[in-house]
Design an enzyme around this catalytic site. Structure first.
Site, mmCIF file in Angstrom:
data_model
loop_
_atom_site.group_PDB
_atom_site.id
_atom_site.type_symbol
_atom_site.label_atom_id
_atom_site.label_comp_id
_atom_site.label_asym_id
_atom_site.label_seq_id
_atom_site.Cartn_x
_atom_site.Cartn_y
_atom_site.Cartn_z
ATOM 1 C CB THR A 50 -0.841 0.026 1.227
ATOM 2 O OG1 THR A 50 -1.628 -1.299 1.285
ATOM 3 C CG2 THR A 50 -1.787 1.118 1.240
ATOM 4 C CE1 TYR A 113 -16.199 -0.699 -5.955
ATOM 5 C CE2 TYR A 113 -16.167 -2.522 -7.442
ATOM 6 C CZ TYR A 113 -16.672 -1.369 -7.236
ATOM 7 O OH TYR A 113 -17.618 -0.896 -7.865
ATOM 8 C CE1 TYR A 139 -2.245 -4.376 5.854
ATOM 9 C CE2 TYR A 139 -1.700 -4.173 3.367
ATOM 10 C CZ TYR A 139 -1.978 -3.544 4.462
ATOM 11 O OH TYR A 139 -1.795 -2.334 4.836
ATOM 12 N NE ARG A 144 -4.471 1.827 3.032
ATOM 13 C CZ ARG A 144 -4.344 2.958 2.587
ATOM 14 N NH1 ARG A 144 -5.033 3.197 1.421
ATOM 15 N NH2 ARG A 144 -3.605 3.928 2.939
ATOM 16 C CE LYS A 167 1.159 -3.833 7.157
ATOM 17 N NZ LYS A 167 1.522 -2.986 5.743
ATOM 18 C CB ILE A 207 4.681 -4.797 7.902
ATOM 19 C CG1 ILE A 207 5.289 -6.305 8.016
ATOM 20 C CG2 ILE A 207 5.024 -4.270 6.397
ATOM 21 C CD1 ILE A 207 4.431 -6.924 7.146
#
Length: 325
Positions: A50, A113, A139, A144, A167, A207
Site C-alpha cells: 500500500t 472492492y 494482510y 481499505r 500483518k 511492517i
C-alpha cells in the site's frame, strides 16, 4: 526466533516508491532508499505494498522493484512482494513472477472492492499460497478492503503450509491474542501507533510506514522486547509517537512519508501518483507542527528539515503504459 522459523525478518519497512517529479519510478532513488533503511536497522522490505502505491504501479514496475530490492539488499534483508490483487488469477500470476524475480515472501491483501464472503477470502488465499513456494503473510486491513479476515478464517488459513503470518492493521488486539494462542501464525503490526502493544502480546515484528524515516528506533524497540527490556522499548515508543502522528494522522501515510523524506533530503521528489495528491497547505502545516515535537530520534536530524509544499502539490499521471489492478 531463527530465520529458518521466521523467513521475513522483524523490522520490516513498508517501502515508499520514490518517483521523479513527473511521476516515473526513480530507480536510483529506490536503490538508495532501500540501502538507507537497511543500514538504519531494517531486516525486511515490503515493496509494492500500500505504502509503495501498488494500486498505480504496473506489473513490470512491481517485478523490477523486487529485482532491485534483492540486488541492493544483497542478503542483508528479506524482500517481500506486497499488494497482490483483488483478482485471484492475477494475484497468482504476480506471485509466480515475483518468485522468479527473487522475492523472499509474498504478502497477500484481502480482496478489496469485491467484498467476498469468508469462504471466498479463504479460497483466494489458498489459491495464491498454492501458486508458489513463497512463505505468505496475510494482510488484514478492513479499512481499505471493506472486509476483515474473520477469526475462524485465520484458523483455517493457518493450516496451509505456506501461510505463516498475518500483518494486522485491524487493531483488534484481543483477536490477535486469540489467534496467537490457537495457531503458530506470526503476527506483524501493520498499525504504526500500535507496534509496541502488538509486540507486548507476542507479535513477531512490524511492517511500518514510519520506519521509512526512522528504522533505527524500531530496531531498538524490537531488540529490547526480544531481551525482555520493556523500559527501553517504551522509551523508543515514546520517542516515535509525534513522528508516527505526523506520518499517519493527517494525510495517507505514503503522502506524508514522502513529504517528510523529501524535506530531509533523502528522496529527490515527494511526488505521488493520482488519485493520491500531495498535502494541501493546512495539511502540510499540521505535519510540520507534529515534526516540531520530534526530539532526539536516532538516525534522523530534523534540524535540516526543509519541507517543500510546492514540490509536493498535486499528483502525477505516469507515462508508462501497463497493467495495474
Amino acid at each position: 526466533m531463527s530465520m529458518s522459523e521466521n523467513p521475513f525478518g522483524q523490522v520490516l519497512v513498508a517501502l515508499v516508491t520514490p518517483f521523479t517529479a513527473d511521476g516515473e519510478v526513480d530507480w536510483a532513488g529506490v536503490a538508495k532508499h532501500i540501502d538507507d533503511v537497511i543500514t538504519a536497522g531494517a531486516d525486511g522490505i515490503v515493496v509494492t505494498g500500500t505504502t509503495g502505491e501498488t494500486s498505480t504501479l504496473t506489473d513490470a514496475e512491481k517485478l523490477r522493484l523486487v529485482e532491485v530490492g534483492k540486488d541492493v539488499a544483497a542478503g542483508r534483508a528479506k524482500i517481500i512482494t506486497g499488494g497482490g490483487s483483488n483478482e485471484t488469477a492475477h494475484a497468482m500470476q504476480l506471485a509466480r513472477q515475483s518468485e522468479k524475480a527473487g522475492a523472499d515472501g509474498n504478502m497477500i491483501v484481502t480482496p478489496y472492492y469485491n467484498k467476498p464472503t469468508q469462504a471466498g477470502i479463504l479460497t483466494h488465499f489458498r489459491m495464491i499460497a498454492d501458486a508458489t513456494d513463497l512463505p505468505v503473510i496475510l494482510y488484514d486491513i478492513p479499512g481499505r478492503t471493506g472486509v476483515a479476515i474473520a477469526y475462524e478464517t485465520l484458523l483455517r488459513a493457518a493450516k496451509h503450509p505456506n501461510i505463516l503470518a498475518v500483518k494486522d492493521a485491524k487493531g483488534d488486539l484481543a483477536q490477535v491474542s486469540r489467534v496467537l494462542n490457537q495457531t503458530d501464525l506470526m503476527y506483524f503490526s501493520g498499525d504504526d501507533p500500535n507496534v509496541l502493544p502488538h509486540l507486548s502480546i507476542g507479535a513477531t515484528g512490524l511492517i511500518g510506514v514510519t520506519a521509512n524515516i526512522a528504522a533505527t528506533p524500531y530496531r531498538q524497540m524490537v531488540d529490547a522486547v526480544n531481551a525482555g527490556d520493556l523500559k527501553t522499548a517504551t522509551a523508543a515508543h515514546k520517542q516515535l509517537e509525534p513522528l508516527v502522528r505526523a506520518v499517519m494522522t493527517h494525510v495517507p501515510g505514503t503522502v506524508a512519508a514522502k513529504y517528510i523524506l523529501h524535506g530531509l533530503g533523502r528522496i529527490k521528489s515527494p511526488r505521488v501518483r493520482l488519485p493520491l495528491v500531495g498535502p494541501e497547505e493546512w495539511e502540510a502545516a499540521e505535519i510540520e507542527d507534529e515534526i516540531d515535537l520530534v526530539k532526539n530520534i536516532p538516525g534522523v536530524d530534523f534540524s535540516n528539515f526543509r519541507p517543500d509544499r510546492n514540490a509536493a502539490a498535486g499528483g502525477a499521471l505516469p507515462q508508462i503504459a501497463g497493467t495495474t489492478r
